[in-house]
Enzyme design. Sequence first.
Site, mmCIF file in Angstrom:
data_model
loop_
_atom_site.group_PDB
_atom_site.id
_atom_site.type_symbol
_atom_site.label_atom_id
_atom_site.label_comp_id
_atom_site.label_asym_id
_atom_site.label_seq_id
_atom_site.Cartn_x
_atom_site.Cartn_y
_atom_site.Cartn_z
ATOM 1 N N TYR A 19 0.737 -1.120 0.059
ATOM 2 C CA TYR A 19 0.064 -0.187 0.073
ATOM 3 C C TYR A 19 0.828 1.191 -0.002
ATOM 4 O O TYR A 19 0.536 2.186 0.707
ATOM 5 C CB TYR A 19 -0.774 0.032 1.242
ATOM 6 C CG TYR A 19 -1.721 -1.183 1.494
ATOM 7 C CD1 TYR A 19 -2.753 -1.575 0.506
ATOM 8 C CD2 TYR A 19 -1.809 -2.043 2.501
ATOM 9 C CE1 TYR A 19 -3.704 -2.602 0.655
ATOM 10 C CE2 TYR A 19 -2.531 -3.046 2.797
ATOM 11 C CZ TYR A 19 -3.690 -3.140 1.788
ATOM 12 O OH TYR A 19 -4.452 -4.203 2.077
ATOM 13 N N TYR A 147 -14.081 -5.194 4.454
ATOM 14 C CA TYR A 147 -13.045 -5.443 3.974
ATOM 15 C C TYR A 147 -12.641 -7.008 3.814
ATOM 16 O O TYR A 147 -12.893 -7.399 4.908
ATOM 17 C CB TYR A 147 -11.637 -4.532 4.653
ATOM 18 C CG TYR A 147 -10.326 -5.147 4.174
ATOM 19 C CD1 TYR A 147 -9.658 -4.708 3.044
ATOM 20 C CD2 TYR A 147 -9.581 -6.260 4.693
ATOM 21 C CE1 TYR A 147 -8.687 -5.263 2.425
ATOM 22 C CE2 TYR A 147 -8.488 -6.581 4.174
ATOM 23 C CZ TYR A 147 -8.018 -6.277 3.151
ATOM 24 O OH TYR A 147 -6.856 -6.749 2.381
ATOM 25 N N ASP A 240 -16.814 -13.544 7.511
ATOM 26 C CA ASP A 240 -14.965 -13.330 7.566
ATOM 27 C C ASP A 240 -14.617 -12.980 9.101
ATOM 28 O O ASP A 240 -14.613 -11.794 9.288
ATOM 29 C CB ASP A 240 -14.982 -12.198 6.637
ATOM 30 C CG ASP A 240 -13.355 -12.217 6.347
ATOM 31 O OD1 ASP A 240 -12.631 -12.279 7.175
ATOM 32 O OD2 ASP A 240 -13.051 -11.106 5.520
ATOM 33 N N LYS A 269 -4.974 -14.704 10.094
ATOM 34 C CA LYS A 269 -4.305 -13.725 11.008
ATOM 35 C C LYS A 269 -4.062 -14.521 12.180
ATOM 36 O O LYS A 269 -2.937 -15.153 12.310
ATOM 37 C CB LYS A 269 -5.331 -12.623 11.127
ATOM 38 C CG LYS A 269 -5.373 -11.551 9.945
ATOM 39 C CD LYS A 269 -5.629 -10.385 10.398
ATOM 40 C CE LYS A 269 -5.575 -9.459 9.005
ATOM 41 N NZ LYS A 269 -6.496 -9.038 8.209
#
Length: 425
Positions: A19, A147, A240, A269
């Site tokens: 990014y 997201y 999610d 994660k």
Amino acid sequence: MADPKDWFTEGLAHIWLPYAQMRTVPAPVAITRTDGSRLYLADGRELVDGVGSWWTSVHGYNRAELLDAARDQMARIPHIMLGGLAHEPVYRLASRLAQVTPGDLTRTFFTESGSVAVEVAMKIAIQYFRNTSGERRTKFVSFLGGYHGDTLATMSVCDPDEGMHHMFRGALQEQYVVALPEARDQIRALETLLASDKKIAGVLIEPMIQGAGGMRMHSPQVLKTLRRLCDQAGVLLIFDEIFTGFGRTGEMFAANRAGVTPDIMCLGKAITGGITPLAGTIASARVYSAFHSDNPDHALMHGPTYTGHAIACAVANAGLDLFADGSLLKRVKKLEASLTAALAPAKDLESVADVRVLGAVTAVEMAESFPLEAARKWFIDQGTFIRPLGRTVYLSPAYGIGEDDLARLTGAILKFASAGISEIG
Ligand SMILES: *Cc1c(COP(=O)(O)O)cnc(C)c1O
């Protein structure tokens, strides 16, 4: 250890950072050692980490149990492919995930990144309808502020602004990215949408907290509503939980906190406490049964090279051991109370629009925007690693963070909200 001046300066000419506009991105901070909630800099300074390496490091850095599990597995079988071969850690992990996840979520497909876990969930949903009713349902409903990853398919279900849809127009499938069903008219609108488009296969949401979108939190009622609307329309509900899973909200999964079981859940994660990449997509018995037949075309068509990586799965099993006696979740609840108390004064500040806390997450949303990079540097000068998202300054610390370290993080946020923001102008 090599002088960071060598590897850092040399590599900076060749690495492509996430990014980042490489021309203007401020040089990252070179770290030479990690431990617990601390990052140690080459120049002798140390930072208390409020982020946990993109939210993965829930047990703190260099946690002995996780490192030992990785070492042991590496010495025995670093990895073997799952096509035709089997190793213990991944079979064990699949059984254990079936136990710790809610409801009849029982069948896990393993990948190496959260984005791919979400793509697998989308493929499962599409194939589910092909295999059962024969319908070509290929579209998804997701939510503003959401997201779900950076790959092409997951970008299409991200918030259109945050997901940079305009840059990739033409490359992304058109999806329905709509408002969360909170108010009555929003619920109505979603109900109508699900009834009207028979191409919709699933509804995809980050339950309880939309993480990357700025740690926006919603009521469990939203998830109950989604469960009802999905059942009514006969479409699949996908959680999610790549950010919220493994204790972040104070329960093992946000689904537990809301009392709602999805049809498919994505994990990632914190599953390995940040030691190795690993992600998973776990399906309910009902969804899985659509694939379990004599028809080869009913098989799930996916198979990454590193699916079920042995070292990653061994670490994930060791991570689950740390949750086994329930004390870690109690700790997160305590952390929730500490964060709530420590940041209460922020509520009275004019510069602050909102203060949110849930489990081991807190977000202080500023009333006005501020220069992000300057703020990030300011926090480093305070001895903290805190990286605001948009107008939101947040913490997602390791669950076992010490009180002093936590006080340094919350103190820095209060100072930023009351005075710092004018310093960085
Ligand atoms: C981080 C994240 C992803 C993407 O995971 P990667 O491992 O970065 O591909 C997807 N969904 C949510 C909710 C996330 O927080």
